[in-house]
Design a protein around this motif. Structure first.
Motif, PDB file in Angstrom:
ATOM      1  N   THR A  53      17.775  10.862 -51.808  1.00 55.47           N
ATOM      2  CA  THR A  53      17.480  10.548 -50.538  1.00 55.47           C
ATOM      3  C   THR A  53      16.166   9.697 -49.851  1.00 55.47           C
ATOM      4  O   THR A  53      15.707   9.612 -48.819  1.00 55.47           O
ATOM      5  CB  THR A  53      17.970  11.520 -50.088  1.00 55.47           C
ATOM      6  N   ALA A  54      15.188  11.066 -50.333  1.00 51.55           N
ATOM      7  CA  ALA A  54      13.756  11.205 -49.929  1.00 51.55           C
ATOM      8  C   ALA A  54      13.318   9.889 -49.694  1.00 51.55           C
ATOM      9  O   ALA A  54      12.534   8.669 -49.225  1.00 51.55           O
ATOM     10  CB  ALA A  54      13.025  12.098 -50.570  1.00 51.55           C
ATOM     11  N   ALA A  55      13.032   9.385 -51.486  1.00 55.47           N
ATOM     12  CA  ALA A  55      12.989   7.081 -51.797  1.00 55.47           C
ATOM     13  C   ALA A  55      13.651   7.391 -50.778  1.00 55.47           C
ATOM     14  O   ALA A  55      12.900   6.143 -49.789  1.00 55.47           O
ATOM     15  CB  ALA A  55      13.059   7.192 -52.859  1.00 55.47           C
ATOM     16  N   ALA A  56      14.758   7.258 -50.764  1.00 50.20           N
ATOM     17  CA  ALA A  56      15.833   5.600 -50.027  1.00 50.20           C
ATOM     18  C   ALA A  56      15.230   6.098 -47.957  1.00 50.20           C
ATOM     19  O   ALA A  56      15.319   5.021 -47.157  1.00 50.20           O
ATOM     20  CB  ALA A  56      17.181   6.118 -49.610  1.00 50.20           C
ATOM     21  N   LEU A  57      14.918   7.541 -47.379  1.00 51.89           N
ATOM     22  CA  LEU A  57      14.436   7.473 -46.582  1.00 51.89           C
ATOM     23  C   LEU A  57      13.438   7.059 -46.074  1.00 51.89           C
ATOM     24  O   LEU A  57      13.641   6.325 -44.969  1.00 51.89           O
ATOM     25  CB  LEU A  57      14.619   8.989 -46.261  1.00 51.89           C
ATOM     26  N   GLU A  74      20.088   6.818 -39.268  1.00 44.90           N
ATOM     27  CA  GLU A  74      21.233   7.460 -40.218  1.00 44.90           C
ATOM     28  C   GLU A  74      20.953   5.978 -41.179  1.00 44.90           C
ATOM     29  O   GLU A  74      20.565   4.905 -41.420  1.00 44.90           O
ATOM     30  CB  GLU A  74      22.586   7.254 -39.760  1.00 44.90           C
ATOM     31  N   LEU A  75      21.818   5.956 -42.034  1.00 52.20           N
ATOM     32  CA  LEU A  75      21.157   4.944 -43.814  1.00 52.20           C
ATOM     33  C   LEU A  75      22.444   5.430 -43.986  1.00 52.20           C
ATOM     34  O   LEU A  75      23.433   5.990 -44.543  1.00 52.20           O
ATOM     35  CB  LEU A  75      20.403   5.021 -44.435  1.00 52.20           C
ATOM     36  N   LEU A  76      23.330   4.124 -44.347  1.00 58.69           N
ATOM     37  CA  LEU A  76      24.805   4.004 -45.092  1.00 58.69           C
ATOM     38  C   LEU A  76      24.565   3.479 -46.183  1.00 58.69           C
ATOM     39  O   LEU A  76      24.165   1.666 -45.908  1.00 58.69           O
ATOM     40  CB  LEU A  76      25.846   3.368 -44.237  1.00 58.69           C
ATOM     41  N   VAL A  77      25.220   3.444 -47.079  1.00 56.63           N
ATOM     42  CA  VAL A  77      25.130   3.038 -48.427  1.00 56.63           C
ATOM     43  C   VAL A  77      26.451   2.350 -48.961  1.00 56.63           C
ATOM     44  O   VAL A  77      27.428   3.546 -48.984  1.00 56.63           O
ATOM     45  CB  VAL A  77      24.306   2.781 -49.429  1.00 56.63           C
ATOM     46  N   ARG A  78      27.133   1.586 -49.303  1.00 58.09           N
ATOM     47  CA  ARG A  78      28.770   1.233 -50.614  1.00 58.09           C
ATOM     48  C   ARG A  78      28.649   1.142 -51.233  1.00 58.09           C
ATOM     49  O   ARG A  78      28.083  -0.016 -51.240  1.00 58.09           O
ATOM     50  CB  ARG A  78      29.559   0.205 -48.705  1.00 58.09           C
ATOM     51  N   GLY A  79      29.288   1.922 -52.477  1.00 61.84           N
ATOM     52  CA  GLY A  79      29.577   1.561 -53.541  1.00 61.84           C
ATOM     53  C   GLY A  79      30.506   1.484 -53.852  1.00 61.84           C
ATOM     54  O   GLY A  79      31.601   0.952 -53.261  1.00 61.84           O
ATOM     55  N   GLU A  80      30.901   0.675 -55.447  1.00 66.76           N
ATOM     56  CA  GLU A  80      32.193   0.241 -55.129  1.00 66.76           C
ATOM     57  C   GLU A  80      33.391   1.353 -55.403  1.00 66.76           C
ATOM     58  O   GLU A  80      34.304   0.857 -55.479  1.00 66.76           O
ATOM     59  CB  GLU A  80      32.525  -0.008 -57.414  1.00 66.76           C
ATOM     60  N   THR A  86      23.665   8.972 -44.884  1.00 67.50           N
ATOM     61  CA  THR A  86      21.856   9.630 -44.378  1.00 67.50           C
ATOM     62  C   THR A  86      21.796   9.779 -43.084  1.00 67.50           C
ATOM     63  O   THR A  86      21.824   8.962 -42.553  1.00 67.50           O
ATOM     64  CB  THR A  86      20.762   9.731 -45.397  1.00 67.50           C
ATOM     65  N   TYR A  87      21.829  11.162 -42.318  1.00 70.10           N
ATOM     66  CA  TYR A  87      21.684  11.172 -41.390  1.00 70.10           C
ATOM     67  C   TYR A  87      20.261  12.378 -40.737  1.00 70.10           C
ATOM     68  O   TYR A  87      20.168  13.459 -41.859  1.00 70.10           O
ATOM     69  CB  TYR A  87      22.935  11.394 -40.352  1.00 70.10           C
ATOM     70  N   ALA A  88      19.355  11.556 -39.926  1.00 71.64           N
ATOM     71  CA  ALA A  88      18.643  12.325 -39.548  1.00 71.64           C
ATOM     72  C   ALA A  88      19.447  13.528 -38.732  1.00 71.64           C
ATOM     73  O   ALA A  88      20.337  14.370 -38.597  1.00 71.64           O
ATOM     74  CB  ALA A  88      17.837  11.938 -38.539  1.00 71.64           C
ATOM     75  N   ALA A  89      18.156  15.086 -39.092  1.00 67.81           N
ATOM     76  CA  ALA A  89      18.942  16.723 -39.342  1.00 67.81           C
ATOM     77  C   ALA A  89      17.773  17.292 -38.665  1.00 67.81           C
ATOM     78  O   ALA A  89      16.557  18.100 -38.564  1.00 67.81           O
ATOM     79  CB  ALA A  89      19.410  17.208 -40.375  1.00 67.81           C
ATOM     80  N   GLY A  90      17.123  16.943 -37.577  1.00 68.33           N
ATOM     81  CA  GLY A  90      15.674  17.482 -36.576  1.00 68.33           C
ATOM     82  C   GLY A  90      14.607  16.847 -37.049  1.00 68.33           C
ATOM     83  O   GLY A  90      14.781  15.736 -37.607  1.00 68.33           O
ATOM     84  N   ARG A  91      13.849  17.602 -36.939  1.00 67.94           N
ATOM     85  CA  ARG A  91      12.143  16.923 -37.157  1.00 67.94           C
ATOM     86  C   ARG A  91      11.472  17.041 -38.927  1.00 67.94           C
ATOM     87  O   ARG A  91      10.957  15.916 -39.158  1.00 67.94           O
ATOM     88  CB  ARG A  91      11.210  17.127 -36.748  1.00 67.94           C
ATOM     89  N   GLY A 112      29.030  13.478 -39.637  1.00 72.29           N
ATOM     90  CA  GLY A 112      27.924  13.745 -39.750  1.00 72.29           C
ATOM     91  C   GLY A 112      27.194  13.637 -38.560  1.00 72.29           C
ATOM     92  O   GLY A 112      25.703  14.508 -38.418  1.00 72.29           O
ATOM     93  N   ARG A 113      26.966  12.721 -38.060  1.00 68.53           N
ATOM     94  CA  ARG A 113      25.603  12.889 -36.542  1.00 68.53           C
ATOM     95  C   ARG A 113      25.817  14.215 -35.222  1.00 68.53           C
ATOM     96  O   ARG A 113      24.712  15.198 -35.751  1.00 68.53           O
ATOM     97  CB  ARG A 113      26.356  11.800 -35.710  1.00 68.53           C
ATOM     98  N   ARG A 114      26.941  14.371 -35.841  1.00 66.68           N
ATOM     99  CA  ARG A 114      27.118  15.973 -34.773  1.00 66.68           C
ATOM    100  C   ARG A 114      26.756  17.125 -36.083  1.00 66.68           C
ATOM    101  O   ARG A 114      25.913  17.669 -35.355  1.00 66.68           O
ATOM    102  CB  ARG A 114      28.973  16.164 -34.340  1.00 66.68           C
ATOM    103  N   ALA A 115      27.730  17.134 -37.500  1.00 67.21           N
ATOM    104  CA  ALA A 115      26.676  18.579 -37.893  1.00 67.21           C
ATOM    105  C   ALA A 115      25.209  17.849 -38.680  1.00 67.21           C
ATOM    106  O   ALA A 115      24.147  18.639 -38.739  1.00 67.21           O
ATOM    107  CB  ALA A 115      27.177  17.967 -39.492  1.00 67.21           C
ATOM    108  N   GLY A 116      24.519  16.343 -37.969  1.00 71.45           N
ATOM    109  CA  GLY A 116      23.049  16.261 -38.730  1.00 71.45           C
ATOM    110  C   GLY A 116      22.425  16.983 -37.064  1.00 71.45           C
ATOM    111  O   GLY A 116      21.337  17.656 -37.401  1.00 71.45           O
ATOM    112  N   ALA A 117      22.921  16.993 -36.185  1.00 77.76           N
ATOM    113  CA  ALA A 117      22.236  17.360 -34.853  1.00 77.76           C
ATOM    114  C   ALA A 117      22.269  18.867 -35.420  1.00 77.76           C
ATOM    115  O   ALA A 117      21.123  19.590 -34.799  1.00 77.76           O
ATOM    116  CB  ALA A 117      22.943  17.053 -33.499  1.00 77.76           C
TER     117      ALA A 117
END
Length: 159
Positions: A53-57, A74-80, A86-91, A112-117
């Motif tokens: 996740t850190a690398a993709a971020l 945020e980042l969205l990856v769709r696989g088969e 992945t969503y920002a969660a604070g600083r 995801g956005r709500r939980a990340g906040a």
């Protein structure tokens, strides 16, 4: 380090999130440095997922920055067989969610956005309470600090 009470609160939020979105197969809160804060990821190595996740971020932040689209959100990856979101969660943290391919992506983003906040608020508040570590050495009087290289760290040739 995050206090035990704050870790329990983050883990409880991950569990509530998995209840609200039944198609989630895992949830992980991690620092942007790739270290696990809390996880609910059965069958998936949380340390490996946090590192990836850190690398993709890092790439996502560079793409967003280079294109002038502002800070990472945020980042969205769709696989088969499903999604990784992945969503920002604070600083200093991110929330990564694993979902089945039949998930409602709109619902995934909403929750995801709500939980990340919420997780970001918890972790940012916990960070504000503890003293911040020094990021640069304090040089004694009369000592000449080494010049910094382009990356900010002294090089072997600096004197």
């Amino acid at each position: 380090m995050v206090a035990e009470e704050d870790l329990r609160a983050v883990l409880a939020e991950l569990h509530r999130l998995r209840t609200r979105v039944p198609q989630l197969t895992g949830a992980l809160a991690a620092g942007v440095d790739g270290l696990v804060v809390a996880h609910d990821t059965p069958g998936v190595d949380p340390d490996g997922l946090a590192a990836l996740t850190a690398a993709a971020l890092g790439v996502a932040v560079r793409v967003s920055d280079t294109t002038g689209h502002g800070g990472f959100r945020e980042l969205l990856v769709r696989g088969e067989r499903g999604y990784v979101a992945t969503y920002a969660a604070g600083r200093t943290a991110v929330l990564t969610l694993l979902a089945q391919d039949r998930v409602n992506v709109g619902r995934l983003h909403l929750e995801g956005r709500r939980a990340g906040a919420r997780i970001g608020e918890l972790l940012d508040a916990a960070e504000a309470v503890r003293p911040l570590p020094r990021t640069a050495p304090v040089w004694p009087a009369g000592h000449r600090a080494p010049r910094a290289a382009a990356g900010g760290a002294p090089t072997a040739t600096d004197s």
